[in-house]
Structures are given as structure tokens and as C-alpha cells.
Design an enzyme around this catalytic site. Structure first.
Site, PDB file in Angstrom:
ATOM      1  CG  ASP A  63      -1.737   1.296   1.528  1.00 45.78           C
ATOM      2  OD1 ASP A  63      -2.290   1.541   0.683  1.00 45.78           O
ATOM      3  OD2 ASP A  63      -1.401   1.885   2.747  1.00 45.78           O
ATOM      4  CG  ASP A  65      -1.777   7.965   0.836  1.00 45.73           C
ATOM      5  OD1 ASP A  65      -0.778   8.732   0.587  1.00 45.73           O
ATOM      6  OD2 ASP A  65      -2.657   7.656  -0.278  1.00 45.73           O
ATOM      7  CD  GLU A 110      -9.226   4.598   5.624  1.00 43.25           C
ATOM      8  OE1 GLU A 110      -9.301   5.793   5.562  1.00 43.25           O
ATOM      9  OE2 GLU A 110      -8.214   3.724   5.160  1.00 43.25           O
ATOM     10  CB  SER A 178      -1.658   3.704  -4.000  1.00 41.99           C
ATOM     11  OG  SER A 178      -2.523   4.924  -3.165  1.00 41.99           O
ATOM     12  CB  ALA A 179      -7.176   3.657  -2.160  1.00 44.53           C
ATOM     13  CE  LYS A 227      -5.686  -0.383  -1.409  1.00 43.15           C
ATOM     14  NZ  LYS A 227      -4.425   0.117  -0.818  1.00 43.15           N
ATOM     15  CG  ASP A 252      -2.490   2.427   6.389  1.00 45.70           C
ATOM     16  OD1 ASP A 252      -2.168   2.061   5.116  1.00 45.70           O
ATOM     17  OD2 ASP A 252      -3.257   2.994   6.958  1.00 45.70           O
TER      18      ASP A 252
HETATM   19  P1  TMP Z   1      -3.938   4.122   0.351  1.00 44.15           P
HETATM   20  O1  TMP Z   1      -4.596   2.905  -0.260  1.00 44.15           O
HETATM   21  O2  TMP Z   1      -2.616   4.453  -0.344  1.00 44.15           O
HETATM   22  O3  TMP Z   1      -3.378   4.012   1.691  1.00 44.15           O
HETATM   23  O4  TMP Z   1      -4.647   5.502  -0.012  1.00 44.15           O
HETATM   24  C1  TMP Z   1      -5.946   5.487   0.782  1.00 44.15           C
HETATM   25  C2  TMP Z   1      -5.953   6.622   1.966  1.00 44.15           C
HETATM   26  O5  TMP Z   1      -6.190   7.851   1.622  1.00 44.15           O
HETATM   27  C3  TMP Z   1      -6.944   6.045   3.110  1.00 44.15           C
HETATM   28  O6  TMP Z   1      -6.255   5.907   4.233  1.00 44.15           O
HETATM   29  C4  TMP Z   1      -7.775   7.427   3.255  1.00 44.15           C
HETATM   30  C5  TMP Z   1      -6.853   8.345   2.689  1.00 44.15           C
HETATM   31  N1  TMP Z   1      -7.588   9.427   2.125  1.00 44.15           N
HETATM   32  C6  TMP Z   1      -7.298  11.020   2.398  1.00 44.15           C
HETATM   33  O7  TMP Z   1      -6.585  11.299   3.209  1.00 44.15           O
HETATM   34  N2  TMP Z   1      -8.136  11.697   2.032  1.00 44.15           N
HETATM   35  C7  TMP Z   1      -9.116  11.750   1.096  1.00 44.15           C
HETATM   36  O8  TMP Z   1      -9.809  12.627   0.612  1.00 44.15           O
HETATM   37  C8  TMP Z   1      -9.349  10.403   0.601  1.00 44.15           C
HETATM   38  C9  TMP Z   1     -10.618  10.045  -0.358  1.00 44.15           C
HETATM   39  C10 TMP Z   1      -8.588   9.422   1.042  1.00 44.15           C
HETATM   40 MG    MG Z   2      -2.691   3.086   3.494  1.00 43.34          MG
END
Ligand code: TMP
Ligand code: MG
Length: 316
Positions: A63, A65, A110, A178-179, A227, A252
Site C-alpha cells: 500500500d 499512504d 475507515e 494505492s487507493a 482492493k 496499514d
Molecule cells: P492508500 O490505499 O494508498 O493507503 O490510500 C488511501 C488513503 O487515503 C486512506 O487511508 C484514506 C486516505 N484519504 C485521504 O487522506 N483523503 C481523502 O480525501 C481520501 C478520499 C482518502
Molecule cells: Mg494506506
């Protein structure tokens, strides 16, 4: 420990004892008190099996973030890829306010330990859809993204250079799943000089018109709890990942555990979970779900120790 059980044949006991000792000396990072494991012996066996198979059988799925990036620095939250866009070069004050309100509403959902993934799923779709609509309204320019990343306080975890370089050196593919926002994620790793050719990315990519203005997001939306679909539709088709049945998975969120669902005939899968926030509330579920749990650890020291060991002797 297994080798204290009296009925185990002595030579086997000795081998296990040496093995355990080896793990301790080879990977002292695993003995830190911030490292939690439900079944230490299984973790050790998996790592040893991966080491015997060599780097040629390995792939890493991570992942982005709050997994490859830090959660906090000097007591302040480090921005996610979406939050890096919170820059006047890209969005106005009203959009900042609305995105913050959405973050304050949906982020607690979340990470809420009392709700199931099924319950969270439609709410995550709602969050991502609203944010992406807001971003599209802002007519973000592609040529401003690099400036926004430069001006942000985005930070990869300590030890990131060793992590990226070890995988590149041993030609182990790294799938970043990554989301977040793919264009921003790429810029973060580029500006940190670790965007090596072994990296593959599945994420939400911006779609720009001919004049370089954001007009939509490409493909199917990826959020924290879908995912698995992305893994089956995209990762399963990546040629570079074929024939690599051993997987180190890093995330995470509990939703990150499905990132390896596209791997065909996996042999050894080791999951590492960063528990950044709401530690007491989520500790039990993380220990039950990930093989290794890293509590409030802002470094990549443990994954680096594991990867160093796996890639140590046999290179293919
Ligand atoms: P990841 O899959 O790379 O961890 O990315 C998703 C993360 O992004 C998730 O933990 C929530 C975060 N997120 C924000 O911080 N701000 C936002 O506006 C959105 C839609 C998600
Ligand atoms: Mg993450």
C-alpha cells in the site's frame, strides 16, 4: 518454544534451536517490542522458506499512504496523496474546507474497529466519489502537480532508500497498490529518487484533457475496501509478477490484506501491518489478521531486515 517439546527427536530440536538463534541474530529488528506476532514460529518459517527460494521467487505488494509514507512527523500528520492536493496552486479555499469536512467525517469510519468492512464499503465509495468530484470541479492542471508535491510535507518512511534500492538491486518487482492518487504518488517517489524500473503501480489516475486540465479519473475507482477487485482485474495480469509465488505484503488497513488476491498459486505469503492510529482499539484485530504488526513504527526497518535476509544468499 517448539524445541522444548520433549518428544521431538533431538537432531530436529537442535536444528530448530539453531534456526531460531539464526533468526535472532540475522534479524534483530524482529525482537523490538513494537513488533507483534500471533505466531512467531510461522513467521520465521515463512521467511526461511522465502530465503531458500531466493529473490527470483519473490514479489512485494505494498500500500502507499501511511504504509510507504509516514503517518506523522514531529507530532504532525503527514499528508496522504489526496491531502497533498490541498495547495492553492491546485484548489481553492472552499474545496479545502469541503475536503477537510469529508476527511473528518469518513476517516474515523475507515478506521472504526467496531464496523465491518461490508458496512464501511459503501461509505468509502461515497467519500472517494465526493472528493474526486470536488477535485474535477477545480480544473487542476497537470503541470502544477510537481510543485504541489515539492511544497508539501509528504514523507516516505525512514529507511525508504534501503527498501527501494534492495528491491531494485535484486530485481524483485514492487507492486504499489494505492487507493490514493496515482499521479501524486508517482511524483512523490520520483522526487525522492527511488522510482526504479521494478515498480508497478495500481491506483486512481487522473485523466487530463488536451490542455492538461483534470477532467475525470481513469478506470474503476479504488478505495480502501475494494482492493481485491483491483488485484483480480489488474495485478493478476501483470507479466512481471508471474512465476513469483512468494509475497511480502505491506499495508496499514485491514482492506490492504486483499492486495495479494490476484497472485496465482501463492506459496508463501507474509503480511506486515502498520498499526498507526487507534492502537488499543485495533491491536487485537491487527494481530489476528497480519502476520507481523508494527505498532507506531515510522520506519521501514523491519521490512528491510526481512528483505535483506530473504535476498541474502541465493540470487537468481
Ligand atoms: P492508500 O490505499 O494508498 O493507503 O490510500 C488511501 C488513503 O487515503 C486512506 O487511508 C484514506 C486516505 N484519504 C485521504 O487522506 N483523503 C481523502 O480525501 C481520501 C478520499 C482518502
Ligand atoms: Mg494506506
Amino acid at each position: 518454544m517448539v524445541y522444548h517439546i520433549p518428544w521431538i527427536y533431538t537432531p530436529v530440536r537442535t536444528v530448530l534451536a539453531i534456526w531460531h538463534q539464526l533468526t535472532k541474530t540475522e534479524m534483530p529488528e524482529l525482537a523490538k517490542c513494537s513488533v507483534l506476532m500471533r505466531e512467531r514460529s510461522r513467521v520465521e518459517e515463512t521467511i526461511h522458506a522465502m530465503q531458500r527460494a531466493g529473490a527470483g521467487s519473490l514479489q512485494v505488494i505494498s500500500d502507499f499512504d501511511m504504509t510507504l509514507t509516514r503517518f506523522a512527523h514531529n507530532g504532525k500528520r503527514v499528508p496522504t496523496t489526496h491531502n497533498i492536493l490541498d495547495n492553492r496552486l491546485l484548489i481553492n479555499e472552499d474545496c479545502t474546507r469541503k475536503m477537510r469536512e469529508l476527511l473528518n467525517t469518513y476517516y474515523p469510519i475507515e478506521i472504526d474497529a467496531s464496523r465491518s468492512a461490508e458496512e464501511k464499503l459503501p461509505l468509502m465509495v461515497e467519500w472517494w466519489t465526493k472528493v474526486h468530484e470536488l477535485l474535477i470541479e477545480q480544473k487542476i492542471r497537470r503541470d502544477m502537480l510537481a510543485h504541489a508535491v515539492k511544497e508539501s510535507s509528504a514523507m516516505l518512511r525512514d529507511g525508504y532508500k534501503v527498501f527501494f534500492e534492495c528491491l531494485a538491486e535484486h530485481q524483485v518487482p514492487l507492486l504499489i497498490f494505492s487507493a490514493g492518487v496515482g499521479d501524486v504518488l508517482e511524483e512523490v517517489i520520483r522526487q525522492n529518487h527511488v522510482f526504479h524500473p521494478n515498480i508497478h503501480i495500481i491506483s486512481n489516475y487522473m485523466d487530463f484533457d488536451q490542455t492538461g486540465v483534470l477532467q475525470a479519473f481513469k478506470g474503476q475507482l479504488i478505495h480502501t475496501f475494494n482492493k481485491r477487485e483491483g488485484a483480480l482485474s489488474h495485478a493478476a495480469g501483470l507479466r512481471e509478477l508471474q512465476g513469483r509465488p512468494n509475497v511480502v505484503l505491506m499495508g496499514d488497513s485491514l482492506g490492504d490484506l486483499t492486495m495479494a488476491d490476484g497472485v496465482s498459486e501463492p506459496q508463501n505469503v507474509l503480511t506486515i501491518g502498520f498499526l498507526n492510529d487507534q492502537v488499543e482499539e485495533r491491536k487485537e484485530s491487527y494481530i489476528n489478521s497480519f502476520d507481523v504488526v508494527l505498532v507506531k513504527d515510522e520506519t521501514l526497518d523491519v521490512p528491510n531486515a526481512i528483505l535483506r535476509y530473504i535476498t541474502s544468499s541465493r540470487d537468481e
